[in-house]
Design a protein around this motif. Structure first.
Motif, PDB file in Angstrom:
ATOM      1  N   ARG A 113       0.836  -1.196   0.000  1.00  0.00           N
ATOM      2  CA  ARG A 113       0.000   0.000   0.000  1.00  0.00           C
ATOM      3  C   ARG A 113       0.876   1.253   0.000  1.00  0.00           C
ATOM      4  O   ARG A 113       1.830   1.370   0.767  1.00  0.00           O
ATOM      5  N   PHE A 114       0.515   2.183  -0.865  1.00  0.00           N
ATOM      6  CA  PHE A 114       1.139   3.503  -0.919  1.00  0.00           C
ATOM      7  C   PHE A 114       0.004   4.510  -0.809  1.00  0.00           C
ATOM      8  O   PHE A 114      -0.648   4.849  -1.788  1.00  0.00           O
ATOM      9  N   SER A 115      -0.245   4.950   0.422  1.00  0.00           N
ATOM     10  CA  SER A 115      -1.473   5.698   0.703  1.00  0.00           C
ATOM     11  C   SER A 115      -1.567   7.011  -0.056  1.00  0.00           C
ATOM     12  O   SER A 115      -2.660   7.424  -0.463  1.00  0.00           O
ATOM     13  N   LYS A 116      -0.449   7.685  -0.260  1.00  0.00           N
ATOM     14  CA  LYS A 116      -0.518   8.943  -1.011  1.00  0.00           C
ATOM     15  C   LYS A 116      -1.143   8.712  -2.379  1.00  0.00           C
ATOM     16  O   LYS A 116      -1.944   9.517  -2.849  1.00  0.00           O
ATOM     17  N   GLY A 117      -0.749   7.626  -3.020  1.00  0.00           N
ATOM     18  CA  GLY A 117      -1.325   7.301  -4.311  1.00  0.00           C
ATOM     19  C   GLY A 117      -2.753   6.822  -4.202  1.00  0.00           C
ATOM     20  O   GLY A 117      -3.600   7.153  -5.043  1.00  0.00           O
ATOM     21  N   LEU A 118      -3.054   6.033  -3.157  1.00  0.00           N
ATOM     22  CA  LEU A 118      -4.416   5.518  -2.979  1.00  0.00           C
ATOM     23  C   LEU A 118      -5.406   6.646  -2.711  1.00  0.00           C
ATOM     24  O   LEU A 118      -6.532   6.621  -3.208  1.00  0.00           O
ATOM     25  N   PHE A 119      -4.999   7.636  -1.919  1.00  0.00           N
ATOM     26  CA  PHE A 119      -5.876   8.779  -1.666  1.00  0.00           C
ATOM     27  C   PHE A 119      -6.251   9.460  -2.977  1.00  0.00           C
ATOM     28  O   PHE A 119      -7.396   9.867  -3.179  1.00  0.00           O
ATOM     29  N   SER A 120      -5.282   9.605  -3.847  1.00  0.00           N
ATOM     30  CA  SER A 120      -5.544  10.239  -5.140  1.00  0.00           C
ATOM     31  C   SER A 120      -6.338   9.319  -6.058  1.00  0.00           C
ATOM     32  O   SER A 120      -7.207   9.775  -6.806  1.00  0.00           O
ATOM     33  N   TRP A 121      -6.063   8.011  -5.982  1.00  0.00           N
ATOM     34  CA  TRP A 121      -6.704   7.061  -6.891  1.00  0.00           C
ATOM     35  C   TRP A 121      -8.206   6.959  -6.666  1.00  0.00           C
ATOM     36  O   TRP A 121      -8.979   6.836  -7.622  1.00  0.00           O
ATOM     37  N   ILE A 122      -8.658   6.996  -5.392  1.00  0.00           N
ATOM     38  CA  ILE A 122     -10.087   6.836  -5.127  1.00  0.00           C
ATOM     39  C   ILE A 122     -10.894   8.050  -5.590  1.00  0.00           C
ATOM     40  O   ILE A 122     -12.102   7.949  -5.816  1.00  0.00           O
ATOM     41  N   GLY A 123     -10.225   9.184  -5.711  1.00  0.00           N
ATOM     42  CA  GLY A 123     -10.925  10.363  -6.222  1.00  0.00           C
ATOM     43  C   GLY A 123     -11.887  10.964  -5.210  1.00  0.00           C
ATOM     44  O   GLY A 123     -11.508  11.244  -4.079  1.00  0.00           O
ATOM     45  N   PHE A 124     -13.146  11.167  -5.600  1.00  0.00           N
ATOM     46  CA  PHE A 124     -14.177  11.858  -4.834  1.00  0.00           C
ATOM     47  C   PHE A 124     -13.864  13.358  -4.778  1.00  0.00           C
ATOM     48  O   PHE A 124     -12.795  13.804  -5.163  1.00  0.00           O
TER      49      PHE A 124
END
Length: 330
Positions: A175-186
């Protein structure tokens, strides 16, 4: 409305009491129900006893988990998100570099309908070299990866329940949260705040850790480095063909000679180094596949006050093997 605060902790004995006091001083006057979700990431100091004391002192508003060993901040944040039950969740560090005073502003922006409210720090107080390298890194990485990483936008943010459920539903082990935060959008909004100094203890981010984290960000959300390796190989093969044609032409015109020893050695060493880099790059991707196929849990819980991360995760089921082992009360 219920607000959850997720706080990963690793060797924060010197500051955790002050952090809790300042955090409650901000939350108590607000017209919200709140809970503090502390996650002890296998600390070696007195962090866990202090969390036990806080949970006992503030029953009903404080929960904690303690890992069986140090699993890292990413699993700690995941455990906190799975445990949190609030309508909105804020992730923040315990070292007071994330000012609790900003929570009210985050809530105001959340009430306007935003699913992610990001507190983006300035780089005041950072060493100039680190600031320059960070900016160069973000410029470079954003030309490679499939999502956008914003310089200064870290883990300090508010997430709506919809965004939290989306994050915990992602089953990946690496997991790379910085990328995941951006990936989920909203719907996302951000604001800047002045960087705060750490009040106690030592930073966990050494130069080597930052380099490894940067590499994780570079390869977590794209396969472009592998495509670049193909293009590099084709380019070198083309140059080698042209060089061979040039050598043949010189031999035909001027006869065979044997100069170029230094050039030959330099080419061999250079190509050998390039091949090792490419093999290492391929190995990074294969290694990540290897860890994903093991399907081990992200963390193991040694102790808790009764909060179970798997219960919160039940909102968005994950594949078998990604849930934490059930906690054992002290």
């Amino acid at each position: 409305m219920k607000l959850s605060i997720v706080v990963p902790c690793y060797n924060e004995e010197a500051v955790i009491g002050r952090f809790d006091e300042q955090l409650r001083a901000v939350l108590d006057p607000l017209a919200v129900e709140y809970e503090l979700c502390y996650v002890d990431d296998g600390s070696h100091d007195g962090t866990l006893p202090r969390l036990r004391a806080l949970a006992h002192q503030h029953r009903g508003t404080t929960r904690y988990l303690s890992f069986s060993r140090n699993f890292g901040k990413e699993p700690a944040m995941l455990a906190g998100l799975r445990t949190a039950t609030g309508d909105a969740v804020i992730i923040m560090d315990a070292d007071l570099q994330h000012p609790p005073e900003l929570i009210e502003k985050m809530l105001d922006l959340y009430q306007l309908g935003h699913d992610q409210v990001i507190a983006r720090r300035s780089r005041d107080g950072d060493r100039r070299l680190r600031t320059v390298l960070s900016r160069l890194y973000y410029r470079a990485v954003n030309t490679w990866i499939d999502v956008e990483l914003v310089d200064g936008a870290g883990d300090f943010r508010l997430l709506s329940r919809k965004a939290v459920d989306a994050l915990v539903s992602l089953p990946e082990y690496n997991r790379f949260s910085k990328g995941l935060f951006s990936w989920i959008g909203f719907d996302t909004v951000s604001f800047d705040y002045r960087n705060a100094a750490r009040e106690a203890g030592e930073t966990k981010w050494r130069f080597g850790s930052l380099v490894n984290y940067g590499i994780d960000g570079m390869i977590s959300f794209n396969c472009r480095p592998l495509r670049a390796a193909i293009y590099t190989g084709l380019g070198l093969a083309s140059l080698a063909t042209l060089y061979a044609l040039w050598v043949i032409g010189v031999a035909v015109v001027g006869g065979v000679t044997a100069p170029g020893y230094v050039t030959l050695v330099a080419i061999i060493v250079g190509l050998g180094g390039l091949q090792m880099v490419m093999l290492g790059l391929i190995g990074e991707y294969i290694g990540r596949i290897y860890y994903e196929t093991k399907r081990r849990p992200h963390f193991l819980v040694k102790e808790s006050d009764g909060a179970t991360p798997t219960a919160a995760a039940a909102r968005a089921p994950t594949p078998s093997g990604t849930a934490a082992v059930g906690p054992r009360s002290p």
